[in-house]
Design a protein around this motif. Structure first.
Motif, PDB file in Angstrom:
ATOM      1  N   ALA A   1     -56.662 -23.823 -97.704  1.00 19.86           N
ATOM      2  CA  ALA A   1     -56.341 -23.054 -96.501  1.00 19.86           C
ATOM      3  C   ALA A   1     -54.865 -23.130 -96.156  1.00 19.86           C
ATOM      4  N   LEU A   2     -54.248 -24.275 -96.474  1.00 16.87           N
ATOM      5  CA  LEU A   2     -52.863 -24.513 -96.083  1.00 16.87           C
ATOM      6  C   LEU A   2     -52.200 -25.435 -97.093  1.00 16.87           C
ATOM      7  N   ALA A   3     -50.998 -25.055 -97.538  1.00 20.00           N
ATOM      8  CA  ALA A   3     -50.165 -25.944 -98.341  1.00 20.00           C
ATOM      9  C   ALA A   3     -48.979 -26.386 -97.497  1.00 20.00           C
ATOM     10  N   ILE A   4     -48.623 -27.660 -97.620  1.00 18.96           N
ATOM     11  CA  ILE A   4     -47.487 -28.210 -96.879  1.00 18.96           C
ATOM     12  C   ILE A   4     -46.446 -28.649 -97.903  1.00 18.96           C
ATOM     13  N   PHE A   5     -45.282 -28.006 -97.862  1.00 16.23           N
ATOM     14  CA  PHE A   5     -44.244 -28.256 -98.853  1.00 16.23           C
ATOM     15  C   PHE A   5     -43.048 -28.975 -98.237  1.00 16.23           C
ATOM     16  N   VAL A   6     -42.488 -29.922 -98.999  1.00 13.04           N
ATOM     17  CA  VAL A   6     -41.269 -30.612 -98.573  1.00 13.04           C
ATOM     18  C   VAL A   6     -40.206 -30.637 -99.673  1.00 13.04           C
ATOM     19  N   ASN A   7     -40.606 -30.479-100.921  1.00 10.90           N
ATOM     20  CA  ASN A   7     -39.667 -30.479-102.040  1.00 10.90           C
ATOM     21  C   ASN A   7     -38.654 -29.347-101.856  1.00 10.90           C
ATOM     22  N   PRO A   8     -37.343 -29.614-101.985  1.00  8.31           N
ATOM     23  CA  PRO A   8     -36.367 -28.540-101.780  1.00  8.31           C
ATOM     24  C   PRO A   8     -36.539 -27.372-102.746  1.00  8.31           C
ATOM     25  N   ILE A   9     -37.026 -27.637-103.967  1.00  6.39           N
ATOM     26  CA  ILE A   9     -37.288 -26.550-104.906  1.00  6.39           C
ATOM     27  C   ILE A   9     -38.428 -25.681-104.390  1.00  6.39           C
ATOM     28  N   SER A  10     -39.469 -26.320-103.845  1.00  8.60           N
ATOM     29  CA  SER A  10     -40.606 -25.570-103.303  1.00  8.60           C
ATOM     30  C   SER A  10     -40.195 -24.748-102.080  1.00  8.60           C
TER      31      SER A  10
ATOM     32  N   GLY B   1     -30.460 -20.427-106.952  1.00  7.53           N
ATOM     33  CA  GLY B   1     -31.401 -21.518-107.088  1.00  7.53           C
ATOM     34  C   GLY B   1     -32.057 -21.621-108.452  1.00  7.53           C
ATOM     35  N   TYR B   2     -31.592 -20.842-109.434  1.00  7.70           N
ATOM     36  CA  TYR B   2     -32.229 -20.852-110.749  1.00  7.70           C
ATOM     37  C   TYR B   2     -31.442 -21.706-111.741  1.00  7.70           C
ATOM     38  N   PHE B   3     -32.168 -22.159-112.768  1.00  9.93           N
ATOM     39  CA  PHE B   3     -31.725 -23.261-113.611  1.00  9.93           C
ATOM     40  C   PHE B   3     -31.125 -22.773-114.919  1.00  9.93           C
ATOM     41  N   CYS B   4     -30.050 -23.423-115.324  1.00  6.69           N
ATOM     42  CA  CYS B   4     -29.530 -23.295-116.683  1.00  6.69           C
ATOM     43  C   CYS B   4     -29.582 -24.671-117.318  1.00  6.69           C
ATOM     44  N   ASP B   5     -30.279 -24.778-118.441  1.00  5.41           N
ATOM     45  CA  ASP B   5     -30.456 -26.066-119.109  1.00  5.41           C
ATOM     46  C   ASP B   5     -30.178 -25.881-120.595  1.00  5.41           C
ATOM     47  N   ILE B   6     -28.919 -26.005-120.967  1.00  2.00           N
ATOM     48  CA  ILE B   6     -28.527 -25.840-122.368  1.00  2.00           C
ATOM     49  C   ILE B   6     -27.616 -26.998-122.774  1.00  2.00           C
ATOM     50  N   SER B   7     -27.583 -27.274-124.055  1.00  4.86           N
ATOM     51  CA  SER B   7     -26.766 -28.370-124.584  1.00  4.86           C
ATOM     52  C   SER B   7     -25.964 -27.895-125.783  1.00  4.86           C
ATOM     53  N   ARG B   8     -24.782 -28.454-125.914  1.00  3.25           N
ATOM     54  CA  ARG B   8     -23.949 -28.251-127.087  1.00  3.25           C
ATOM     55  C   ARG B   8     -23.247 -29.571-127.416  1.00  3.25           C
TER      56      ARG B   8
ATOM     57  N   ASP C   1     -21.226 -20.101-106.286  1.00  3.54           N
ATOM     58  CA  ASP C   1     -22.292 -20.262-105.288  1.00  3.54           C
ATOM     59  C   ASP C   1     -23.538 -20.889-105.871  1.00  3.54           C
ATOM     60  N   GLY C   2     -23.357 -21.754-106.874  1.00  2.82           N
ATOM     61  CA  GLY C   2     -24.472 -22.536-107.374  1.00  2.82           C
ATOM     62  C   GLY C   2     -24.675 -23.786-106.536  1.00  2.82           C
ATOM     63  N   ASP C   3     -25.683 -24.563-106.888  1.00  2.38           N
ATOM     64  CA  ASP C   3     -26.055 -25.707-106.069  1.00  2.38           C
ATOM     65  C   ASP C   3     -25.648 -27.048-106.680  1.00  2.38           C
ATOM     66  N   TRP C   4     -26.413 -27.595-107.606  1.00  3.42           N
ATOM     67  CA  TRP C   4     -26.119 -28.939-108.090  1.00  3.42           C
ATOM     68  C   TRP C   4     -26.568 -29.084-109.533  1.00  3.42           C
ATOM     69  N   HIS C   5     -26.257 -30.252-110.111  1.00  4.81           N
ATOM     70  CA  HIS C   5     -26.714 -30.624-111.447  1.00  4.81           C
ATOM     71  C   HIS C   5     -27.670 -31.802-111.304  1.00  4.81           C
TER      72      HIS C   5
ATOM     73  N   GLY D   1     -30.292 -29.303 -99.802  1.00  4.13           N
ATOM     74  CA  GLY D   1     -31.303 -29.548-100.819  1.00  4.13           C
ATOM     75  C   GLY D   1     -31.309 -30.972-101.350  1.00  4.13           C
ATOM     76  N   LEU D   2     -30.156 -31.514-101.689  1.00  4.34           N
ATOM     77  CA  LEU D   2     -30.124 -32.873-102.231  1.00  4.34           C
ATOM     78  C   LEU D   2     -30.521 -33.894-101.181  1.00  4.34           C
ATOM     79  N   PHE D   3     -30.072 -33.703 -99.941  1.00  8.98           N
ATOM     80  CA  PHE D   3     -30.477 -34.599 -98.857  1.00  8.98           C
ATOM     81  C   PHE D   3     -31.988 -34.541 -98.662  1.00  8.98           C
ATOM     82  N   GLN D   4     -32.534 -33.326 -98.659  1.00  8.94           N
ATOM     83  CA  GLN D   4     -33.973 -33.133 -98.492  1.00  8.94           C
ATOM     84  C   GLN D   4     -34.762 -33.832 -99.596  1.00  8.94           C
ATOM     85  N   SER D   5     -34.175 -33.938-100.785  1.00  4.05           N
ATOM     86  CA  SER D   5     -34.901 -34.524-101.911  1.00  4.05           C
ATOM     87  C   SER D   5     -35.143 -36.013-101.747  1.00  4.05           C
ATOM     88  N   HIS D   6     -34.325 -36.706-100.943  1.00  7.19           N
ATOM     89  CA  HIS D   6     -34.543 -38.146-100.770  1.00  7.19           C
ATOM     90  C   HIS D   6     -34.721 -38.554 -99.314  1.00  7.19           C
TER      91      HIS D   6
END
Length: 409
Positions: A49-58, A268-275, A224-228, A69-74
């Motif tokens: 009936a109800l979802a309660i979200f706290v995760n900054p990604i959610s 808010g979208y992710f880039c995850d690449i390695s070189r 205007d990105g957020d964090w790593h 966002g980072l403050f909210q995460s901890h």
């Protein structure tokens, strides 16, 4: 501000990618509706009936709430009531996101705000939940919770509320992306690769790992990105073993420089690449090139296996056979999904046992294909990772940053 500091900002003619490339077309209303429809579908499947979200990604996914966002995460301060049917309400927020009917004062749900009285606050929180469910006329009393204090769960149970896990609901909603989300991911990747190019140009003896990493970080912020999620950049002997974060070690001639972006970028979208790159002058050693070729062979082999309908267990069984000398320090997984962060699913190496769950690859997933090659006790290691979109016919590349020509010779 000193003259040199003025120059760092006002003579920066490179960091803003919009100077060189048009922003993608993103229908934000369509994207928000897509995300809302997927989230409601998961609530419906779980009879919640109800979802309660706290995760900054959610919070970002559900109502595009971005603040602290980072403050909210901890130190979780803000929380969201997201019903199957009824008004979406946010609590203890800084402003009201467009996707919310109301923004209200909230209860303390962390020790920073609530001190030693969290159990008392939890009882009041549970009263709020019951009142909300009554107000929206929810017939069910099943509530999904995400990352909250045990005292909150206990208080809800004491009021006759059935509690389940909201984390899996959110993960299942996020797993398939629409065209607007894919456009966001492509833009985030373009921003990351823009910073990587600047970083690669700066690689020379004497520059520190932290200085190189700062160029990628700065580029993300400038767009205007957020964090790593980490500071995964290492050089020379710090490339083996992997998962060492950037330090103030100065890069030396003959070093490998390896990194992993782990970047929450624009929208808010992710880039995850390695070189992995080579620091001259001079030429790479034979072993460095062997490590690089083996890592690239793994990436190419596993990319070719990805298509809709393939089971995770099949992918694990058919994956590249990592030479035994590299197995102990192999990357934690061979493939994982991304969206707004690392997401479900994750597929592990078969030499570490069966995957903890099975499922199948679907069109609309965005996957990262991983490789790390570094033998125990050796100086060097090579990290590579590509990001791809799963289509009806196979895959399309999202990451396009060139490989290191010197290491391929």
């Amino acid at each position: 501000m000193s003259q040199s500091a003025d120059a760092a900002i006002f003579e920066d003619d490179w960091s803003d990618l919009r100077r060189y490339r048009a922003l993608p077309e993103i229908d934000r209303n369509r994207m928000h509706k897509w995300r809302g429809d997927r989230l409601k579908a998961e609530l419906g499947k779980a009879d919640v009936a109800l979802a309660i979200f706290v995760n900054p990604i959610s919070l970002r996914y559900a109502v595009d709430y971005r603040t602290y966002g980072l403050f909210q995460s901890h130190v979780p301060t803000t929380y969201l009531f997201y019903p199957l049917d009824g008004p979406v309400e946010i609590f203890s927020a800084y402003g009201r996101p467009d996707g919310c009917a109301a923004s209200r004062p909230g209860r303390p749900i962390n020790a920073f705000d609530g001190g030693q009285d969290l159990a008392d606050h939890a009882r009041l929180f549970a009263d709020d939940v019951v009142a909300y469910l009554n107000r929206i006329g929810a017939a069910g009393r099943r509530v999904a919770l995400e990352y909250v204090n045990p005292s909150i769960t206990m208080a809800l149970l004491q009021r006759g509320i059935e509690v389940c896990d909201a984390v899996s609901l959110m993960e299942m909603a996020r797993v398939i992306k629409n065209q607007d989300e894919v456009a966001c991911i492509r833009w985030a990747t373009a921003v990351a690769e823009h910073g990587i190019a600047k970083m690669e140009a700066a690689i020379r003896p004497g520059v520190t790992e932290a200085q190189l990493w700062g160029l990628i970080n700065y580029t993300n912020l400038a767009n205007d990105g957020d964090w790593h999620d980490g500071r995964m950049l290492a050089s020379g002997p710090r490339t083996n073993p992997w998962l060492q974060e950037a330090s103030q070690r100065a890069v030396e001639a003959g070093d490998l420089v390896a990194f992993d972006t782990d970047m929450v970028g624009p929208n808010g979208y992710f880039c995850d690449i390695s070189r992995t790159m080579f620091c001259g002058p001079g030429r790479p050693a034979r072993r460095q090139k062997q490590l690089y070729r083996t890592a690239l062979d793994e990436i190419e082999h596993n990319r070719a296996l990805i298509r809709p309908g393939v089971r995770f267990s099949e992918l694990q069984a058919q994956a590249f056979k990592v030479p035994e000398e590299f197995q102990e320090q192999a990357y934690p997984c061979l493939i994982h999904a991304v969206g707004m962060c690392d997401e479900y699913p994750r597929i592990n190496y078969r030499f570490r046992g069966p995957n903890p769950y099975d499922g199948e690859i679907q069109a609309g997933m965005v996957l990262c294909v991983e490789s790390y090659m570094g033998a125990v006790g050796e100086r060097d290691g090579v990290k590579l990772e590509d990001q791809v979109l799963v289509t009806e016919n196979g895959i399309e590349p999202i990451s396009t940053y060139p490989l290191c020509a010197a290491l391929l010779e």
